[in-house]
Design an enzyme around this catalytic site. Structure first.
Site: not given
Length: 313
Positions: A98, A201
């Site tokens: 995170c 991505e």
């Protein structure tokens, strides 16, 4: 190929997991993180973030769900990991990825990638405590400021007993800026023997092929890409065409059914606007729809506008 749905704080909650797994293509979901500090959390905390625990740990469509924990204290993470599995979680996942400042400032998430020994201690404590029948997985980025510890961190996670490692192919500092460095996952995979899942991505089938080739990983985790194209998992795994815009509108309306008539109706306007932001990546119509609802604050008003768009198509 196995495809997992990524944990996305404030985005992929149980309602979104339900929606996306109904569409299909996912083999596993990971929850938003359960923040562990210095106590054994009550069961209600786990049920709030993972209501699927009331359904034998599966979404209504039958997809298994794994609870993710975030923290820095090995023993408390271990105790909470045991509780998660006892409540029905399909193993437990540890968050070392995170990038949020609030999380990192409290020594959780990607900041731990600066401390390889801490990664080892946390994974080791959790693996020792959790029954061997349950998978202990971890999700990491390539590093905090740079990639200098990427291989060492992965080796430490493996040595500590993790069964599976998901790698987001960017550092914390790189955030979500393209490109994702999939080739770095291949470098790590050469040194590590446990299964590795590639993440980062992946927006369409071409990205998925490029990622699996560059990372040398057949298995993927999808996050933002699945929000931008709701059937992306099936597009990748089964060669489906991207979902038509009319079906996307139907999804948005169905999502309102969860929210308006549940206990979270007040959140629906913001969540739909947030989702349209992702959809705009793949559907130019999403920008137009956002412009139509951006000033609307009532759930019913938004649903009415969505229904008008549906009949218009």
């Amino acid at each position: 190929m196995a495809i997992m749905l990524a944990p996305m704080e404030g985005v992929v909650d149980h309602l979104m997991r339900d929606m996306l797994t109904r569409i299909g293509g996912f083999d596993m979901c990971v929850t938003e993180f359960v923040r562990v500090v210095d106590q054994l959390l009550p069961a209600k905390v786990f049920y709030r973030l993972c209501p699927e625990l009331h359904n034998e740990g599966k979404t209504p469509a039958g997809t298994p769900v794994r609870v993710q924990l975030l923290g820095q204290e090995p023993n408390w993470l271990a105790e909470n990991a045991v509780r998660a599995t006892e409540l029905g979680s399909y193993g437990v996942d540890l968050n070392f990825g995170c990038p949020a400042k609030t999380v990192n400032n409290s020594k959780g998430g990607a900041v731990l990638l600066q401390h390889t020994d801490s990664l080892y201690q946390i994974v080791s404590a959790v693996r020792t405590a959790v029954d061997k029948a349950h998978i202990v997985s971890a999700k990491m980025r390539l590093g905090f400021e740079d990639k200098s510890k990427a291989i060492d961190n992965a080796l430490a996670i493996e040595a500590a007993g993790a069964d599976l490692l998901v790698i987001h192919a960017r550092t914390k500092v790189e955030g979500y800026k393209p490109p994702a460095h999939w080739q770095w996952i291949a470098k790590i995979k050469q040194q590590v023997n446990i299964p590795i899942i590639a993440n980062g991505e992946i927006w369409d089938a071409d990205d998925a092929r490029c990622c699996t080739d560059a990372s040398n990983c057949p298995d993927l985790m999808l996050g933002r890409g699945a929000l931008a194209m709701p059937n992306l998992a099936r597009v990748i795994a089964h060669g489906e065409q991207p979902m038509p815009w009319q079906q996307v509108i139907e999804l948005l309306i169905n999502y309102s059914g969860y929210e308006i008539f549940g206990d979270k109706g007040k959140y629906y306007p913001n969540r739909i606007k947030q989702w349209l932001g992702y959809l705009a990546r793949q559907y130019q119509q999403a920008d137009d729809l956002f412009a139509q609802i951006r000033r609307l604050k009532q759930s019913e008003e938004i649903v009415q506008q969505l229904e008008q768009n549906l009949t218009a198509h």
